[in-house]
Scaffold this active site. Structure first.
Site, PDB file in Angstrom:
ATOM      1  N   HIS A   1       9.260  -0.615   9.181  1.00 49.65           N
ATOM      2  CA  HIS A   1       8.429  -1.711   9.096  1.00 49.65           C
ATOM      3  C   HIS A   1       8.460  -2.644   8.122  1.00 49.65           C
ATOM      4  CE1 HIS A   1       6.419   0.480  12.370  1.00 49.65           C
ATOM      5  NE2 HIS A   1       6.213   1.513  11.575  1.00 49.65           N
ATOM      6  N   ASP A   2       8.114  -2.321   6.938  1.00 51.66           N
ATOM      7  CA  ASP A   2       7.717  -3.031   5.701  1.00 51.66           C
ATOM      8  C   ASP A   2       9.045  -3.680   5.087  1.00 51.66           C
ATOM      9  OD1 ASP A   2       5.315  -1.126   4.374  1.00 51.66           O
ATOM     10  OD2 ASP A   2       5.220  -2.593   5.958  1.00 51.66           O
TER      11      ASP A   2
ATOM     12  N   ASP B   1       0.875  -1.201  -0.024  1.00 50.56           N
ATOM     13  CA  ASP B   1      -0.074   0.009   0.123  1.00 50.56           C
ATOM     14  C   ASP B   1       1.147   1.155  -0.073  1.00 50.56           C
ATOM     15  OD1 ASP B   1      -1.080   0.586   3.535  1.00 50.56           O
ATOM     16  OD2 ASP B   1       0.668  -0.570   2.681  1.00 50.56           O
TER      17      ASP B   1
ATOM     18  N   VAL C   1       2.540  -6.231   2.823  1.00 51.27           N
ATOM     19  CA  VAL C   1       3.018  -5.014   3.856  1.00 51.27           C
ATOM     20  C   VAL C   1       1.983  -3.975   3.831  1.00 51.27           C
ATOM     21  CG1 VAL C   1       5.666  -5.471   3.726  1.00 51.27           C
ATOM     22  CG2 VAL C   1       4.381  -4.106   1.971  1.00 51.27           C
TER      23      VAL C   1
ATOM     24  N   ASP D   1       6.981   1.007   2.491  1.00 53.58           N
ATOM     25  CA  ASP D   1       6.447   0.100   1.499  1.00 53.58           C
ATOM     26  C   ASP D   1       7.571   0.355   0.355  1.00 53.58           C
ATOM     27  OD1 ASP D   1       3.796   1.248   2.707  1.00 53.58           O
ATOM     28  OD2 ASP D   1       3.429  -0.784   1.673  1.00 53.58           O
TER      29      ASP D   1
END
Ligand code: RIB
Ligand code: CA
Length: 305
Positions: A237-238, A9, A123, A14
């Site tokens: 995070h991703d 996304d 993700v 990302d």
């Protein structure tokens, strides 16, 4: 060579996952699927196409779901900006265009073409995965494994208890966690440990390639938004999900059954884990070799255009 489908996304982290995947010569990206999440589908698709073109990716890009299974859409623009990728400016694209075939159908087709060989990295919200599993129950067995960024077993980041990707489509997440697929989960408990430092960001600004400059511009925005919300430095995070594929031994995990609260209320979208003796659990990442992760990112930007 690891075959991989990335369901994204595209938002700022990302984009880091996409650059890392593009820069790893051990991965073959079969497809990118843009889904509704950080911002609406039209924007996540545009962002995904732009990052794919910048990174020189030849793979096809598909449209995923434009809304969650049940709930009303939520966005995470606070961290990613109005466009979902505030910061870099992109020239008109020369190559990358969206495919006619839906991302769900492309995922199902590719899994049947390469049974047991493709890893799905998701993700964003798990809507696409849930829709694919509902459309073709064989997806669960055909995927080699499914690596997910999502959930939290401590504090949430969109409500006190829920992490964004799960909160954005709790019903879809519950479909995936109860599917029996081979799942590896990177929750906030692990991803919060990996943050971009000021000195490291300064270093990426000195790399004079398009990819590095776009990445640095993205991270400038990400850092400013984290600072504005007093959340410290940007959390990676991703991209941890992509790094896992490069060397799973660099990630510590625990095996637990995971389910999602789908009752509306203060716990809506919360992930819960519990001990299990059955083969119904998820490999939950608890920590990663952080210096190794950054060395992987550095090696990716050393080869990206
Ligand atoms: O909670 C972090 C997750 O939500 C990341 O995937 C980020 O891109 C947002 O989608
Ligand atoms: Ca994401």
């Amino acid at each position: 060579m690891e075959r991989v489908i990335l369901d994204v996304d595209t938002g700022l982290d990302d984009a880091v996952a996409l650059f890392l995947a593009a820069g790893l010569d051990t991965l073959h990206i079969e497809a990118l699927i843009a889904t509704n999440g950080n911002v609406g589908l039209e924007k996540t698709l545009e962002n995904t196409l732009n990052i794919a073109e910048t990174a020189g990716l030849e793979c096809h890009v598909y449209k995923g779901a434009e809304k969650p299974l049940v709930r009303e859409p939520v966005a995470a623009g606070d961290f990613h900006g109005k466009s979902g990728l505030d910061g870099p400016n992109f020239p008109p694209r020369q190559r990358q265009t969206v495919q006619e075939e839906s991302g769900i159908d492309a995922m199902i087709r590719l899994l049947h073409t390469h049974p047991g060989e493709i890893t799905i990295i998701s993700v964003g919200p798990l809507t696409d995965l849930a829709l694919a599993m509902q459309k073709d129950s064989e997806v669960v067995q055909l995927a080699k494994q499914i690596i997910i960024m999502g959930g939290s077993f401590s504090a949430g980041n969109v409500t006190a208890l829920a992490e964004f990707n799960i909160y954005a489509d709790p019903e879809a997440a519950q479909v995936v966690f109860s599917s029996g697929a081979k799942l590896v989960l990177f929750p906030l408990d692990c991803t919060r440990q990996v943050t971009l430092s000021p000195s490291r960001l300064e270093g990426y600004h000195t790399i004079k390639t398009n990819s590095a400059q776009v990445f640095a511009a993205c991270m400038d925005t990400y850092q400013a938004n984290y600072e504005r919300q007093k959340q410290g430095w940007p959390q990676m995070h991703d991209p941890l999900c992509v790094a896992y594929l490069a060397d799973p031994a660099k990630v510590q995990t625990e095996y637990r059954k995971v389910w999602v609260v789908t009752d509306r209320g203060p716990s809506y979208g919360r992930t819960v884990k519990e001990e299990t003796k059955e083969n119904d659990g998820v490999h939950i990442a608890t920590s990663i070799d952080i210096p190794w992760f950054w060395s992987l990112v550095d090696s990716a930007f050393a080869v990206l255009p």
